[in-house]
Design a protein around this motif. Structure first.
Motif, PDB file in Angstrom:
ATOM      1  N   ALA A 142      12.140  -8.560 -19.748  1.00 49.95           N
ATOM      2  CA  ALA A 142      12.189  -8.962 -18.804  1.00 49.95           C
ATOM      3  C   ALA A 142      10.397  -9.871 -18.642  1.00 49.95           C
ATOM      4  N   HIS A 143      11.031 -10.323 -17.752  1.00 49.50           N
ATOM      5  CA  HIS A 143       9.729 -11.411 -17.025  1.00 49.50           C
ATOM      6  C   HIS A 143       9.617 -11.055 -15.376  1.00 49.50           C
ATOM      7  N   TYR A 144       8.149 -11.530 -15.568  1.00 48.81           N
ATOM      8  CA  TYR A 144       8.502 -11.435 -13.694  1.00 48.81           C
ATOM      9  C   TYR A 144       6.817 -12.767 -13.045  1.00 48.81           C
ATOM     10  N   GLU A 145       7.499 -13.264 -12.506  1.00 46.69           N
ATOM     11  CA  GLU A 145       6.542 -14.014 -11.565  1.00 46.69           C
ATOM     12  C   GLU A 145       6.129 -13.206  -9.945  1.00 46.69           C
ATOM     13  N   LYS A 146       4.472 -13.265 -10.062  1.00 44.28           N
ATOM     14  CA  LYS A 146       4.523 -12.152  -8.887  1.00 44.28           C
ATOM     15  C   LYS A 146       3.632 -12.765  -7.692  1.00 44.28           C
ATOM     16  N   GLN A 147       3.615 -14.703  -7.571  1.00 43.51           N
ATOM     17  CA  GLN A 147       3.005 -15.049  -6.362  1.00 43.51           C
ATOM     18  C   GLN A 147       3.906 -15.380  -5.988  1.00 43.51           C
TER      19      GLN A 147
ATOM     20  N   SER B 225       0.130 -11.506   5.516  1.00 38.81           N
ATOM     21  CA  SER B 225      -1.657 -11.188   4.586  1.00 38.81           C
ATOM     22  C   SER B 225      -0.950  -9.195   3.478  1.00 38.81           C
ATOM     23  N   PRO B 226      -0.788  -9.657   2.421  1.00 41.53           N
ATOM     24  CA  PRO B 226       0.012  -8.809   1.755  1.00 41.53           C
ATOM     25  C   PRO B 226      -1.170  -7.461   1.221  1.00 41.53           C
ATOM     26  N   LYS B 227      -0.668  -6.493   0.994  1.00 44.41           N
ATOM     27  CA  LYS B 227      -1.480  -5.696   0.549  1.00 44.41           C
ATOM     28  C   LYS B 227      -0.898  -4.697  -0.526  1.00 44.41           C
ATOM     29  N   GLY B 228      -1.947  -4.190  -2.046  1.00 46.72           N
ATOM     30  CA  GLY B 228      -1.471  -3.292  -2.105  1.00 46.72           C
ATOM     31  C   GLY B 228      -0.423  -3.788  -3.254  1.00 46.72           C
ATOM     32  N   ILE B 229       0.339  -3.472  -4.100  1.00 49.29           N
ATOM     33  CA  ILE B 229       1.497  -3.806  -5.267  1.00 49.29           C
ATOM     34  C   ILE B 229       2.411  -5.045  -5.198  1.00 49.29           C
ATOM     35  N   SER B 230       2.436  -5.700  -5.898  1.00 48.94           N
ATOM     36  CA  SER B 230       3.966  -6.980  -5.828  1.00 48.94           C
ATOM     37  C   SER B 230       4.817  -6.557  -6.038  1.00 48.94           C
TER      38      SER B 230
ATOM     39  N   LYS C 160       9.640  -3.560 -11.792  1.00 54.19           N
ATOM     40  CA  LYS C 160       8.789  -3.362 -12.634  1.00 54.19           C
ATOM     41  C   LYS C 160       9.086  -1.974 -13.035  1.00 54.19           C
ATOM     42  N   GLN C 161       8.405  -0.707 -11.344  1.00 51.80           N
ATOM     43  CA  GLN C 161       8.687  -0.052 -12.193  1.00 51.80           C
ATOM     44  C   GLN C 161       9.719   0.676 -11.988  1.00 51.80           C
ATOM     45  N   LEU C 162      10.993   0.363 -10.602  1.00 55.13           N
ATOM     46  CA  LEU C 162      11.781   1.010 -10.296  1.00 55.13           C
ATOM     47  C   LEU C 162      13.175   0.597 -12.866  1.00 55.13           C
ATOM     48  N   ILE C 163      12.393  -0.341 -12.835  1.00 54.43           N
ATOM     49  CA  ILE C 163      13.557  -1.026 -13.934  1.00 54.43           C
ATOM     50  C   ILE C 163      13.318   0.455 -14.804  1.00 54.43           C
TER      51      ILE C 163
ATOM     52  N   VAL D 182       0.586  -0.915   0.253  1.00 53.83           N
ATOM     53  CA  VAL D 182      -0.107  -0.049   0.085  1.00 53.83           C
ATOM     54  C   VAL D 182       0.988   1.189   0.235  1.00 53.83           C
ATOM     55  N   ILE D 183       2.217   0.899   1.200  1.00 48.11           N
ATOM     56  CA  ILE D 183       3.012   2.636   0.423  1.00 48.11           C
ATOM     57  C   ILE D 183       2.998   2.549  -0.368  1.00 48.11           C
ATOM     58  N   ALA D 184       3.145   1.719  -1.248  1.00 44.98           N
ATOM     59  CA  ALA D 184       3.906   1.626  -2.930  1.00 44.98           C
ATOM     60  C   ALA D 184       2.916   3.043  -3.482  1.00 44.98           C
ATOM     61  N   ILE D 185       1.833   2.380  -3.774  1.00 47.56           N
ATOM     62  CA  ILE D 185       0.382   3.183  -4.183  1.00 47.56           C
ATOM     63  C   ILE D 185       0.390   4.361  -3.474  1.00 47.56           C
ATOM     64  N   ASP D 186       0.108   4.629  -2.157  1.00 50.11           N
ATOM     65  CA  ASP D 186       0.009   5.560  -1.545  1.00 50.11           C
ATOM     66  C   ASP D 186       1.039   6.687  -1.528  1.00 50.11           C
ATOM     67  N   ARG D 187       1.736   6.633  -1.723  1.00 49.62           N
ATOM     68  CA  ARG D 187       3.508   7.483  -2.095  1.00 49.62           C
ATOM     69  C   ARG D 187       3.669   7.897  -3.631  1.00 49.62           C
ATOM     70  N   GLY D 188       3.099   6.724  -4.429  1.00 52.89           N
ATOM     71  CA  GLY D 188       3.946   6.332  -5.510  1.00 52.89           C
ATOM     72  C   GLY D 188       5.172   6.705  -5.299  1.00 52.89           C
ATOM     73  N   GLU D 189       6.165   5.803  -4.447  1.00 48.15           N
ATOM     74  CA  GLU D 189       7.529   5.760  -4.477  1.00 48.15           C
ATOM     75  C   GLU D 189       7.949   4.425  -3.984  1.00 48.15           C
ATOM     76  N   VAL D 190       8.902   3.661  -4.189  1.00 44.06           N
ATOM     77  CA  VAL D 190       9.580   2.337  -4.452  1.00 44.06           C
ATOM     78  C   VAL D 190       9.846   2.546  -3.166  1.00 44.06           C
ATOM     79  N   SER D 191      10.120   1.582  -2.357  1.00 45.12           N
ATOM     80  CA  SER D 191      11.020   1.515  -1.124  1.00 45.12           C
ATOM     81  C   SER D 191      11.964   0.218  -1.301  1.00 45.12           C
ATOM     82  N   ILE D 192      12.704   0.756  -0.727  1.00 39.03           N
ATOM     83  CA  ILE D 192      13.769  -0.571  -0.903  1.00 39.03           C
ATOM     84  C   ILE D 192      14.623  -0.912   0.717  1.00 39.03           C
ATOM     85  N   TYR D 193      15.281  -1.891   1.634  1.00 36.73           N
ATOM     86  CA  TYR D 193      15.416  -2.343   2.073  1.00 36.73           C
ATOM     87  C   TYR D 193      16.681  -2.291   2.427  1.00 36.73           C
ATOM     88  N   SER D 194      16.603  -2.935   3.271  1.00 39.03           N
ATOM     89  CA  SER D 194      18.696  -2.780   3.858  1.00 39.03           C
ATOM     90  C   SER D 194      19.232  -4.017   2.742  1.00 39.03           C
ATOM     91  N   SER D 195      17.861  -4.689   2.408  1.00 42.95           N
ATOM     92  CA  SER D 195      18.761  -5.651   1.187  1.00 42.95           C
ATOM     93  C   SER D 195      19.310  -5.019   0.253  1.00 42.95           C
TER      94      SER D 195
END
Length: 218
Positions: A117-122, A93-98, A104-107, A51-64
């Motif tokens: 590009a190929h994506y597995e999103k399940q 209980s995931p919500k929002g985009i995968s 894909k947005q970062l690419i 949901v954060i990525a949707i609400d803020r329009g930005e993708v966050s990256i963790y420590s990895s």
């Protein structure tokens, strides 16, 4: 008090974490060419979609984050290779985009080519990563002898990942990133936060290895 000393005195966790990170040797890609690989695999676990990525329009990256930056590097270096990003979410209980859609947005933001590009999103875990990617890998390599794929994931996660790919009969070349230990131990360093993070990684991988061994996934 003793528990705090064990957790906070870094050599107690670093010695085990370093052994885990070194369990899969790093391959020198400088001595290999694009013709040696079938493609690039990037395992999720470093991106905040939801949901954060949707609400803020930005993708966050963790420590990895190195999983993502190494992927960018190799996609630029081998533009003709297909790549697969695998991952929906590690949340219960995931919500929002995968994670895959976030990658894909970062690419697109990085201006990287998307023709391969190929994506597995399940998938929600490493075993599902491999199981759901397997048909994609076989299809992409159907027109030639199946070559090993480059596998990008954290060094502490590489051993378990490699075992699952081997169990499924898929050859991969490890490209570990996100190292948390050096060749020498910090004998005089005490840090509760770093120690807790190290033990958390060790417990996560240890439990994962045990569970996958019991269920014959590795």
């Amino acid at each position: 008090m003793t528990d705090l000393l064990i957790v906070g005195w870094l050599p107690t966790s670093e010695i085990f974490l370093r052994a885990l990170e070194d369990s899969v040797p790093k391959v020198s890609l400088a001595q290999m060419s694009e013709r040696d690989f079938g493609g690039i695999i990037i395992l999720g676990g470093a991106i905040e979609g939801g949901v954060i990525a949707i609400d803020r329009g930005e993708v966050s990256i963790y420590s990895s984050a190195e999983r993502v930056t190494k992927a960018f590097e190799l996609i630029r270096k081998y533009p003709d290779l297909p790549f697969i990003f695998s991952g929906f979410s590690g949340r219960l209980s995931p919500k929002g985009i995968s994670e895959a859609d976030a990658f894909k947005q970062l690419i697109k933001e990085q201006g990287l080519p998307e023709k391969n590009a190929h994506y597995e999103k399940q998938s929600r875990n490493t075993y599902e990563n491999v199981l759901l990617m397997k048909p994609m890998i076989l299809e992409l390599g159907a027109n030639e002898a199946l070559k090993p794929w480059l596998l990008i994931t954290s060094a502490s996660h590489m051993y378990r990942s490699l075992k699952i790919f081997q169990k499924q009969g898929i050859a991969v070349i490890p490209a570990p990133v996100d190292y948390q230990t050096s060749h020498s131990l910090s004998w005089g360093k005490f840090d509760l936060e770093d120690g807790m993070q190290n033990w958390n990684k060790l417990m996560h991988e240890g439990i994962g290895l045990l569970a996958y061994w019991i269920t014959r996934k590795i």
